[in-house]
Design a protein around this motif. Structure first.
Motif, PDB file in Angstrom:
ATOM      1  N   ILE A 171      41.629  47.085  36.793  1.00 22.28           N
ATOM      2  CA  ILE A 171      41.063  46.816  37.366  1.00 22.28           C
ATOM      3  C   ILE A 171      42.408  47.084  39.015  1.00 22.28           C
ATOM      4  O   ILE A 171      43.097  45.842  38.925  1.00 22.28           O
ATOM      5  N   PRO A 172      42.967  47.569  40.074  1.00 23.48           N
ATOM      6  CA  PRO A 172      44.022  47.136  40.829  1.00 23.48           C
ATOM      7  C   PRO A 172      42.871  45.832  42.406  1.00 23.48           C
ATOM      8  O   PRO A 172      42.683  45.570  41.459  1.00 23.48           O
ATOM      9  N   ALA A 173      44.538  45.664  41.983  1.00 24.90           N
ATOM     10  CA  ALA A 173      44.385  43.984  42.361  1.00 24.90           C
ATOM     11  C   ALA A 173      43.631  43.992  44.427  1.00 24.90           C
ATOM     12  O   ALA A 173      42.815  43.229  44.166  1.00 24.90           O
ATOM     13  N   VAL A 174      43.513  45.768  44.513  1.00 26.45           N
ATOM     14  CA  VAL A 174      43.026  45.782  46.605  1.00 26.45           C
ATOM     15  C   VAL A 174      41.648  45.998  45.818  1.00 26.45           C
ATOM     16  O   VAL A 174      40.200  45.072  46.468  1.00 26.45           O
ATOM     17  N   TRP A 194      40.025  38.349  36.409  1.00 26.69           N
ATOM     18  CA  TRP A 194      40.811  39.696  36.373  1.00 26.69           C
ATOM     19  C   TRP A 194      41.806  39.734  36.093  1.00 26.69           C
ATOM     20  O   TRP A 194      41.673  40.343  34.682  1.00 26.69           O
ATOM     21  N   THR A 195      42.201  38.399  35.337  1.00 29.76           N
ATOM     22  CA  THR A 195      43.563  38.050  33.970  1.00 29.76           C
ATOM     23  C   THR A 195      43.591  37.530  32.729  1.00 29.76           C
ATOM     24  O   THR A 195      44.203  37.947  32.258  1.00 29.76           O
ATOM     25  N   THR A 196      41.874  37.292  33.010  1.00 23.56           N
ATOM     26  CA  THR A 196      41.492  36.892  31.207  1.00 23.56           C
ATOM     27  C   THR A 196      42.001  37.589  30.287  1.00 23.56           C
ATOM     28  O   THR A 196      42.617  37.557  28.848  1.00 23.56           O
ATOM     29  N   GLY A 197      41.248  39.446  30.599  1.00 21.73           N
ATOM     30  CA  GLY A 197      41.459  40.680  29.762  1.00 21.73           C
ATOM     31  C   GLY A 197      43.391  40.435  28.847  1.00 21.73           C
ATOM     32  O   GLY A 197      42.646  40.651  27.972  1.00 21.73           O
ATOM     33  N   PHE A 198      44.167  40.502  29.858  1.00 21.35           N
ATOM     34  CA  PHE A 198      45.625  40.396  29.115  1.00 21.35           C
ATOM     35  C   PHE A 198      45.533  39.145  28.217  1.00 21.35           C
ATOM     36  O   PHE A 198      45.771  39.848  26.955  1.00 21.35           O
ATOM     37  N   LEU A 249      52.248  35.271  42.580  1.00 21.53           N
ATOM     38  CA  LEU A 249      50.546  36.022  43.330  1.00 21.53           C
ATOM     39  C   LEU A 249      51.051  36.422  44.684  1.00 21.53           C
ATOM     40  O   LEU A 249      51.144  35.668  45.528  1.00 21.53           O
ATOM     41  N   PHE A 250      50.614  37.071  44.864  1.00 14.18           N
ATOM     42  CA  PHE A 250      50.207  37.625  46.297  1.00 14.18           C
ATOM     43  C   PHE A 250      48.521  38.817  46.895  1.00 14.18           C
ATOM     44  O   PHE A 250      47.708  38.394  48.017  1.00 14.18           O
ATOM     45  N   ASP A 251      48.697  39.677  46.237  1.00  9.66           N
ATOM     46  CA  ASP A 251      48.387  40.606  46.596  1.00  9.66           C
ATOM     47  C   ASP A 251      46.483  40.455  46.970  1.00  9.66           C
ATOM     48  O   ASP A 251      45.893  40.146  47.652  1.00  9.66           O
ATOM     49  N   VAL A 252      46.300  39.598  45.391  1.00  7.32           N
ATOM     50  CA  VAL A 252      44.391  38.897  45.519  1.00  7.32           C
ATOM     51  C   VAL A 252      44.395  37.590  46.477  1.00  7.32           C
ATOM     52  O   VAL A 252      43.504  38.387  47.879  1.00  7.32           O
ATOM     53  N   VAL A 253      45.226  37.426  46.976  1.00  8.86           N
ATOM     54  CA  VAL A 253      45.067  35.599  48.269  1.00  8.86           C
ATOM     55  C   VAL A 253      45.427  37.082  49.266  1.00  8.86           C
ATOM     56  O   VAL A 253      44.437  36.379  50.772  1.00  8.86           O
ATOM     57  N   TRP A 254      46.018  37.941  50.081  1.00  5.17           N
ATOM     58  CA  TRP A 254      46.438  38.345  51.031  1.00  5.17           C
ATOM     59  C   TRP A 254      45.222  38.527  51.235  1.00  5.17           C
ATOM     60  O   TRP A 254      44.651  39.748  52.213  1.00  5.17           O
ATOM     61  N   ALA A 255      44.729  39.855  50.256  1.00 10.78           N
ATOM     62  CA  ALA A 255      43.851  41.186  50.300  1.00 10.78           C
ATOM     63  C   ALA A 255      42.105  40.268  50.842  1.00 10.78           C
ATOM     64  O   ALA A 255      41.007  40.524  51.796  1.00 10.78           O
ATOM     65  N   LEU A 257      39.635  31.990  44.741  1.00  4.65           N
ATOM     66  CA  LEU A 257      40.090  32.484  44.814  1.00  4.65           C
ATOM     67  C   LEU A 257      40.706  32.092  42.967  1.00  4.65           C
ATOM     68  O   LEU A 257      40.694  33.612  42.199  1.00  4.65           O
ATOM     69  N   MET A 258      40.648  31.427  42.296  1.00  2.00           N
ATOM     70  CA  MET A 258      40.973  30.959  41.306  1.00  2.00           C
ATOM     71  C   MET A 258      39.860  31.605  40.676  1.00  2.00           C
ATOM     72  O   MET A 258      40.738  31.839  39.394  1.00  2.00           O
TER      73      MET A 258
END
Length: 301
Positions: free
Chosen positions: A118-121, A172-176, A233-239, A165-166
Motif C-alpha cells: 500500500i502506498p505511504a499516503v 505497514w513495514t512488517t510485511g517486508f 522517514l518522511f511521507d507517513v509522518v508528514w501525511a 505513528l509507530m
C-alpha cells in the motif's frame, strides 16, 4: 610503441564504454546533489533571489542551538531503534510460525505482506481515520468493549503521538521483514533441520541453534533496509501529523521540507540534509561493515 602499450585494449575499451553510462548517472543523481546541498548549506538563500549570501557554518551552528532540531534528531534515533527491533522481530516471528507448515499458508502470506504494497499516503489516510479521536475505529472498538476510558487523542497528544505513528509504520513495514525472513527460512537446507530433529532438538532449539544462524544474509538485508527507512522517514509522518503537535513527532526529513518549502530557508534546509547524511553514515555504515564481516566469517566456517 610505448604510447600504444599504454592505450587500453579493445576489451578494456568495451568495459569502459559499458561503465560510462552508470557512472554518469550515479554522478548526476547522487554525487552532484550531495555536493550541491553542501554548497547550498553554506549560504543563505530563499530559493528565489538571483544570488546567495555566503554565511559559512552559520546554518549548522544555528540548527544546533534550536531545541526543534535536537528533538528531530532524537526522534530519528528513536525511529532507528524501533525499526530495527519491532517490525524486524514481528516479521521474524511470523515467518518462523508460517514456516512450520500451517494450513492456509498461501493466504497468510498474502495477508502478512499485503500492507507493504500500500502506498505511504494511503497508509497515512487509513490510520488517520483509525486514530480519529471521536469516532475513529480504534476509539469505537474501545467503546464497544467497555474500555472507552482508554481512548486518547492519538495524534494530538505530544506524549503518545510518536507511539501512534509507530503502530501505523509497524503494520505497514512488517510485511517486508516477513517476506525476506520467510524466503531465507525456505532456502535453508532441509538436511540441517532433519539432522537437528534426529538429535532430539525441540522446535525452539532447532530454530535458535540451526535456522537463525543461517539467516544472517536475510538479517543483514532486513536490518540494513530498516535503518535506512528510519533515517529517511518522511511521507507517513508528514501525511499524518506534519511533525506536530508542537513539533513533537518531527523528524529530520519533515523539518528539512518545512524549512525549504514552508519557510524558504534553503540554506538551513540543506544543512539539515547534510546532518541527516552524516548521521545516517555514522549509524548505518558501521553496522553494514560489522554484519558483512559476520557473514564472511560464517561462510568461512
Amino acid at each position: 610503441m610505448a604510447l600504444r602499450a599504454l592505450m587500453p585494449n579493445r576489451t578494456t575499451r568495451t568495459h569502459l564504454a559499458f561503465l560510462a553510462l552508470p557512472v554518469l548517472l550515479f554522478a548526476t543523481f547522487y554525487i552532484y546533489p550531495i555536493v550541491s546541498s553542501i554548497h547550498l548549506s553554506l549560504h543563505s538563500w530563499d530559493g528565489f533571489s538571483p544570488s546567495m549570501r555566503w554565511v559559512g557554518l552559520q546554518n549548522y551552528t544555528t540548527l544546533l542551538g534550536q531545541p526543534r532540531f535536537i528533538n528531530a534528531v532524537l526522534n530519528n534515533v528513536t525511529w532507528v531503534a524501533f525499526m530495527l527491533i519491532v517490525p524486524t522481530g514481528i516479521g521474524l516471528l511470523l515467518a518462523a510460525l508460517l514456516d512450520r507448515g500451517i494450513r492456509g499458508e498461501s493466504v497468510f502470506r498474502i495477508v502478512f505482506f499485503l500492507p507493504f504494497t500500500i502506498p505511504a499516503v494511503a497508509v497515512a489516510a487509513i490510520w488517520r481515520w483509525m486514530y480519529e479521536p471521536s469516532n475513529g475505529l480504534l476509539t469505537t472498538v474501545l467503546n464497544l468493549v467497555g474500555l472507552g476510558g482508554l481512548a486518547q487523542n492519538w495524534l494530538g497528544d505530544p506524549a503518545i503521538v510518536n507511539f501512534s505513528l509507530m503502530g501505523a509504520v509497524a503494520w505497514w513495514t512488517t510485511g517486508f521483514a516477513f517476506l525476506v525472513f520467510f524466503a531465507g527460512l525456505r532456502n535453508i537446507p532441509t538436511e540441517c533441520i532433519e539432522a537437528a530433529r534426529i538429535e532430539g532438538a525441540t522446535p525452539w532449539q532447532t530454530f535458535w541453534k540451526v535456522s537463525f544462524p543461517l539467516l544472517w544474509p536475510s538479517t543483514i538485508i532486513v536490518l540494513g533496509m530498516s535503518a535506512i527507512d528510519a533515517m529517511r522517514l518522511f511521507d507517513v509522518v508528514w501525511a499524518m501529523t506534519r511533525g506536530g503537535p508542537a513539533y513533537s513527532s518531527e523528524v529530520l526529513a519533515t523539518q528539512m521540507y518545512d524549512l525549504a518549502f514552508g519557510r524558504f530557508a534553503m540554506g538551513q534546509a540543506s544543512a539539515v540534509a547534510v546532518y541527516l547524511l552524516i548521521i545516517a553514515a555514522v549509524v548505518i555504515m558501521p553496522y553494514i561493515y560489522y554484519m558483512s564481516t559476520r557473514v564472511t566469517e560464517s561462510e568461512a566456517e
